[in-house]
Design a protein around this motif. Structure first.
Motif, short mmCIF file in Angstrom:
data_model
loop_
_atom_site.label_atom_id
_atom_site.label_comp_id
_atom_site.label_asym_id
_atom_site.label_seq_id
_atom_site.Cartn_x
_atom_site.Cartn_y
_atom_site.Cartn_z
N GLY A 86 0.84 -1.21 0.00
CA GLY A 86 0.00 0.00 0.00
C GLY A 86 0.86 1.24 0.00
N TYR A 87 0.31 2.33 -0.49
CA TYR A 87 1.07 3.58 -0.62
C TYR A 87 0.94 4.45 0.61
CZ TYR A 87 1.61 2.48 -5.53
OH TYR A 87 1.95 1.87 -6.70
N ASN A 88 1.96 5.27 0.82
CA ASN A 88 1.83 6.36 1.78
C ASN A 88 2.40 7.62 1.14
OD1 ASN A 88 4.68 6.23 2.21
ND2 ASN A 88 4.29 4.49 3.56
N VAL A 89 2.12 8.74 1.74
CA VAL A 89 2.52 10.02 1.14
C VAL A 89 3.36 10.80 2.13
CG1 VAL A 89 1.69 12.20 0.16
CG2 VAL A 89 0.41 10.09 -0.26
N ILE A 90 4.45 11.36 1.61
CA ILE A 90 5.28 12.24 2.43
C ILE A 90 5.19 13.62 1.80
CG2 ILE A 90 7.66 12.76 3.13
CD1 ILE A 90 7.29 9.29 2.40
N PHE A 91 4.67 14.56 2.54
CA PHE A 91 4.53 15.92 2.02
C PHE A 91 5.55 16.83 2.69
CE2 PHE A 91 3.02 20.27 2.60
CZ PHE A 91 2.86 20.65 1.28
N GLY A 92 6.14 17.71 1.89
CA GLY A 92 7.00 18.73 2.47
C GLY A 92 8.46 18.33 2.55
N ALA A 93 8.85 17.29 1.77
CA ALA A 93 10.25 16.87 1.78
C ALA A 93 11.11 17.90 1.06
CB ALA A 93 10.39 15.51 1.10
N ARG A 94 12.32 18.08 1.55
CA ARG A 94 13.25 19.01 0.90
C ARG A 94 14.04 18.26 -0.18
NH1 ARG A 94 12.23 24.36 2.77
NH2 ARG A 94 10.55 23.77 4.17
N ALA A 95 14.46 18.99 -1.19
CA ALA A 95 15.18 18.36 -2.32
C ALA A 95 16.45 17.65 -1.86
CB ALA A 95 15.52 19.41 -3.37
N CYS A 96 17.12 18.20 -0.83
CA CYS A 96 18.35 17.55 -0.37
C CYS A 96 18.03 16.18 0.22
CB CYS A 96 19.08 18.43 0.65
SG CYS A 96 18.09 18.89 2.08
N ASP A 97 16.94 16.09 0.98
CA ASP A 97 16.56 14.81 1.57
C ASP A 97 16.16 13.81 0.49
OD1 ASP A 97 17.13 15.48 4.13
OD2 ASP A 97 15.06 15.56 4.85
N ILE A 98 15.55 14.31 -0.57
CA ILE A 98 15.17 13.41 -1.66
C ILE A 98 16.42 12.92 -2.39
CG2 ILE A 98 13.92 13.29 -3.86
CD1 ILE A 98 11.88 15.28 -2.53
N LYS A 99 17.38 13.80 -2.58
CA LYS A 99 18.67 13.37 -3.15
C LYS A 99 19.31 12.35 -2.19
CE LYS A 99 22.39 13.76 -5.90
NZ LYS A 99 23.26 14.83 -6.30
N GLY A 100 19.10 12.55 -0.90
CA GLY A 100 19.60 11.59 0.09
C GLY A 100 19.01 10.20 -0.16
N LEU A 101 17.72 10.15 -0.46
CA LEU A 101 17.09 8.85 -0.77
C LEU A 101 17.71 8.24 -2.02
CD1 LEU A 101 13.22 9.24 -0.38
CD2 LEU A 101 14.82 8.12 1.18
N GLN A 102 17.92 9.08 -3.02
CA GLN A 102 18.51 8.56 -4.27
C GLN A 102 19.92 8.03 -4.01
OE1 GLN A 102 17.91 12.16 -6.41
NE2 GLN A 102 15.79 11.68 -6.94
N THR A 103 20.58 8.64 -3.03
CA THR A 103 21.92 8.18 -2.66
C THR A 103 21.82 6.83 -1.95
OG1 THR A 103 22.48 10.51 -2.41
CG2 THR A 103 24.06 8.93 -1.55
#
Ligand code: SF4
Ligand code: SF4
Ligand code: FES
Lengths: 341, 275
Positions: A86-103
Motif C-alpha cells: 500500500g502507498y503512503n505520502v510524504i509531504f514537504g520533503a526538501r530536495a536535499c533529503d530526496i537526493k539523500g534517498l537517491q543516494t
C-alpha cells in the motif's frame, strides 16, 4: 500543473490523509526537534525550514525487525518479517533529503536488494516543497541539488498560492486528491524556481564548500590535517544519525515470548565498537573514525557510485556539538587539491 | 518454516559433527535440516553463523567446494565463539551465505602453487588445497608451508601429516614458533621458512594468517622477487551484513565482505593503510 490558495493546503492534505498514511514535517514549539510525523489533525506543521530529522527514517527506520526465531518447546524455526504493501505520502520533503534517498538507493537497491527498504521506497509518494528560505548552513547546490523541484510531485509556494507539478508516474496517483481541491493552470512558475535557485547558489555555506576534493585517495587519507579536524570530535554519532545518506547498520537479537526477534538498528562509524573485533581494532582512535566518515562521503562513495555521499543538507553543520563538520572538511581537502595541482 | 528471500535472514541448519583440532579450535560440520549442503560455495568464501540472542559472526568455509557439508574451523576468542565451542552435535544453528569473492582457482590451473598459512589462517587455505587436490591433474607442484605457535596448536593434523603429505607432487613444510610438546620438526617463523623453501621457484602464492605474519611474509616474498599479481591473501574486518550494505567492513572504497576477503597483493597496495 495544479494550483491552490495557501489557505486550501489544509483541505488538500486532509483529502490525501483520508486515503493514505500521510507524513508531514512538524515541530512542537521552539527548541523541540522537528521531524516528519503522521499528519493527524494537521497541527504543528513546520514548513518554513528544513527539519532536524529528515525523511530517511520513513524508509530506513532507526530500528526494524527483519526476522523472528521460534525456539520454544523444542522448535527451531525462522520467519522473515513480512513487508507491508500500500502507498503512503510524504509531504514537504526538501530536495536535499530526496537526493539523500537517491543516494541510499544506490546502496540498498543494488543487488542483493534490501527488500524492506525497497518496499518502503515503492510505497512512498514523495511530495517535495521548494526551499524558499535556505538556512545559512545549507550547501545543497554544491552537490547538484535543485532546491526548487524534486520528488514525485514538486510543490512550490509563491506569495499567495501553492503550485503542484507531477514529475513521476507514482505522482499521478494523487491526481484525484489534487483535482478535488486545486485548479489546473498553465501559469509559468519557472521564474519563481529560478529565483529560488539563484538564492540557493549564493548561500554562504555553498560558497564556502564549492571546491570539492578531487584527489587521489591515498593523498587525502594521509593528510596531516585530519588530526586538527578531528581533534574535538566527541564520537557522539549525531552527524551520522541525522545525515540523510548515512546507511550503516547493526544487527542484534532480543528475546521474545517464544524465541527471539532479529532487528537492525542504525549504527555509526563514529563509535569505537563499530569495527572492534576480538582479533583487533583497525580504527584505534577517533581520528581514524572521523576520517572514515568524511572520506566515505567525499572519496570512497564517489569511487564506488560516481557521486558524492553528501547532499549538503547542512545538518552536521548545525548539530555537531564540536563544530567538526563537513564544510570544514571540504575546505581543508579542497586546499589540499590546490597544493597538489 | 517459510521461504527465505531476505539475504540478511539465515536458514536453520544442523551441526552434524564437531572435531577438536587444538585446545582452542574446533571444526564444525554443518548441513541443512534435510541433510544436504545448505548452499554451494567456492574456496575462500565465508558464511555467517548465528544462534538466536547469542550472536552472529562471519567465518571462512574450510571444506572444499565439492564437499557435501559446510565446515568451519572456529577459534575460541569471544562470547559467541565460546558459545559455539559449547555446542554439541545435533544442535541447530543458523547459517547464511556464501559471501565474498573466492580464490580464482580456475586461474590457478597449470600453475605451481605455494600455500602459506599461520595459525587458524589454514582454515580458508584448506578449502583451496582440498579443492585443488580434488582435481589434482589440473595443477602443477603444490607446496604447503604452515606454522603455529606450538605443536598442539597445529590445526588439521590429519591433513598435514596424512592426506596432503601423501598427495601426488605435493610437499608439506610445518614449522612451530616454539619447540617441545613432542615436536621434532622445524622450529622457526613462517616468513623465514618461506625463503628456505622457495628461493628458486615462483609459484602462485596463497597466503593467510595473522596480520603480522602476513606483513612479514609479504615483505619476504617481495624480496624474493615474487610478482604482486601472483600473490593472493585474505583480509579480516568486523562484519554484520555480508553484502556490502551495513557499511562496516570497508578499507577505502572496498568492502571486505563483498570485494574480498580475497585480494591480490597489487590490489591490496591500492588500499589506504587501514588493515
Ligand atoms: S563530528 Fe560532531 S556530530 Fe559527528 S560524532 Fe564527532 S562530535 Fe558528534
Ligand atoms: S554529511 Fe552533513 S551536510 Fe552532508 S548530507 Fe550528511 S548531514 Fe548533510
Ligand atoms: S559486512 Fe556489511 S558492508 Fe561488509
Amino acid at each position: 500543473m495544479y494550483k491552490c490558495s495557501k489557505e486550501s493546503l489544509g483541505a488538500l492534505l486532509s483529502a490525501i490523509n483520508e486515503k493514505y498514511a500521510l507524513y508531514v514535517p512538524k515541530k512542537h514549539g521552539e527548541g523541540s526537534v522537528s521531524s516528519f510525523e503522521a499528519y493527524g489533525d494537521g497541527e504543528n506543521m513546520y514548513l518554513s525550514g528544513i527539519t532536524d530529522r529528515g525523511i530517511k527514517e520513513l524508509f530506513f527506520p532507526q530500528c526494524e525487525e527483519i526476522a523472528r526465531f521460534v525456539t520454544a518447546n523444542g522448535a527451531f524455526g525462522v520467519k522473515e518479517t513480512a513487508v507491508k504493501s500500500g502507498y503512503n505520502v510524504i509531504f514537504g520533503a526538501r530536495a536535499c533529503d530526496i537526493k539523500g534517498l537517491q543516494t541510499l538507493d544506490l546502496v540498498f537497491l543494488a543487488e542483493p536488494e534490501d527488500r524492506l527498504y525497497k518496499s518502503r521506497r515503492e510505497a512512498g509518494i514523495v511530495v517535495s516543497l521548494s526551499c524558499g528560505e535556505p538556512s545559512e548552513t545549507c550547501f545543497c547546490t554544491c552537490f547538484g541539488v535543485d532546491p526548487s523541484k524534486s520528488g514525485d510531485i514538486a510543490a512550490i509556494g509563491t506569495d499567495g498560492a501553492y503550485y503542484f507539478e507531477i514529475l513521476t508516474e507514482k505522482g499521478r496517483l494523487l491526481i484525484p486528491e489534487l483535482s478535488s481541491v486545486c485548479k489546473t493552470t498553465d501559469d509559468d512558475i519557472e521564474a519563481e524556481r529560478d529565483k529560488i535557485r539563484a538564492k540557493a547558489a549564493l548561500m554562504p555555506a555553498a560558497l564556502a564548500a564549492k571546491d570539492l576534493p578531487d584527489k587521489k585517495t591515498d593523498e587525502l587519507f594521509d593528510l596531516p590535517v585530519w588530526d586538527k579536524l578531528s581533534a574535538h570530535c566527541l564520537g557522539c554519532g549525531t552527524c551520522t544519525y541525522l545525515c540523510p545518506t548515512c546507511q550503516c547498520y547493526d544487527i542484534k537479537d532480543s528475546k521474545t515470548a517464544d524465541g527471539a526477534a532479529r532487528c537492525r538498528f542504525w549504527d555509526s562509524c563514529m563509535y569505537s565498537d563499530f569495527t572492534k573485533m576480538s582479533a583487533g581494532q583497525p580504527r584505534l582512535t577517533q581520528k581514524e573514525r572521523y576520517r572514515q566518515r568524511f572520506m566515505h562521503k567525499l572519496v570512497y562513495f564517489k569511487e564506488n557510485q560516481g557521486i558524492y555521499g553528501c547532499v549538503g543538507c547542512g545538518r552536521c553543520v548545525r548539530k555537531c556539538p564540536a563544530s567538526a563538520h563537513m564544510i570544514k572538511v571540504i575546505k581543508e581537502l579542497g586546499k589540499a587539491d590546490e597544493r597538489h595541482t | 518454516m517459510n521461504a527465505i528471500h531476505d539475504p540478511l535472514v539465515p536458514q536453520v541448519c544442523v551441526i552434524r559433527e564437531i572435531i577438536t583440532e587444538t585446545p582452542d579450535v574446533k571444526t564444525f560440520h554443518i548441513t541443512a535440516e534435510n541433510g544436504e549442503k545448505p548452499f554451494d560455495h567456492l574456496p575462500g568464501q565465508c558464511a555467517m553463523l548465528s544462534i538466536p540472542c547469542e550472536g552472529e559472526a562471519m567465518f571462512s568455509i574450510t571444506s572444499p567446494m565439492d564437499s557435501d557439508r559446510l565446515e568451519f574451523s572456529v577459534k575460541r576468542c569471544g562470547s559467541f565463539t565460546n558459545r559455539l565451542h559449547d555446542a554439541a552435535p545435533g544442535e541447530k544453528i543458523l547459517v547464511r551465505g556464501p559471501y565474498g569473492r573466492p580464490f580464482p582457482v580456475s586461474d590457478f590451473e597449470n600453475e605451481d602453487l605455494l600455500f602459506i598459512a599461520g595459525g587458524i589462517g589454514l582454515a580458508p587455505v584448506r578449502s583451496v588445497i582440498d579443492s585443488c587436490l580434488d582435481r589434482r591433474e589440473k595443477y602443477g607442484k603444490i607446496r604447503i608451508i604452515y606454522g603455529a605457535r606450538s605443536y598442539p596448536d597445529l590445526v588439521f593434523k590429519d591433513s598435514l601429516f596424512g592426506k596432503w603429505k601423501e598427495a601426488d607432487n605435493t610437499e608439506v613444510f610445518v614449522t612451530v614458533d616454539r619447540g617441545g610438546d613432542g615436536w621434532s620438526g622445524h622450529v622457526g617463523f613462517v616468513p623465514q621458512y618461506v625463503s628456505e623453501v622457495c628461493n628458486d621457484c615462483k609459484p602462485v602464492v596463497i597466503l593467510c594468517g595473522p596480520p603480522v605474519m602476513i606483513k612479514f611474509t609479504l615483505a619476504e616474498l617481495t624480496k624474493l622477487g615474487f610478482e604482486k599479481y601472483r600473490v593472493y591473501t585474505t583480509l579480516e574486518m568486523k562484519m554484520k551484513c555480508g553484502i556490502g550494505k551495513c557499511g562496516r567492513c570497508n578499507i577505502g572504497s572496498k568492502y571486505v565482505c563483498r570485494d574480498g576477503p580475497v585480494f591480490r597483493l597489487d590490489e591490496l597496495e591500492e588500499l589506504p593503510d587501514e588493515y
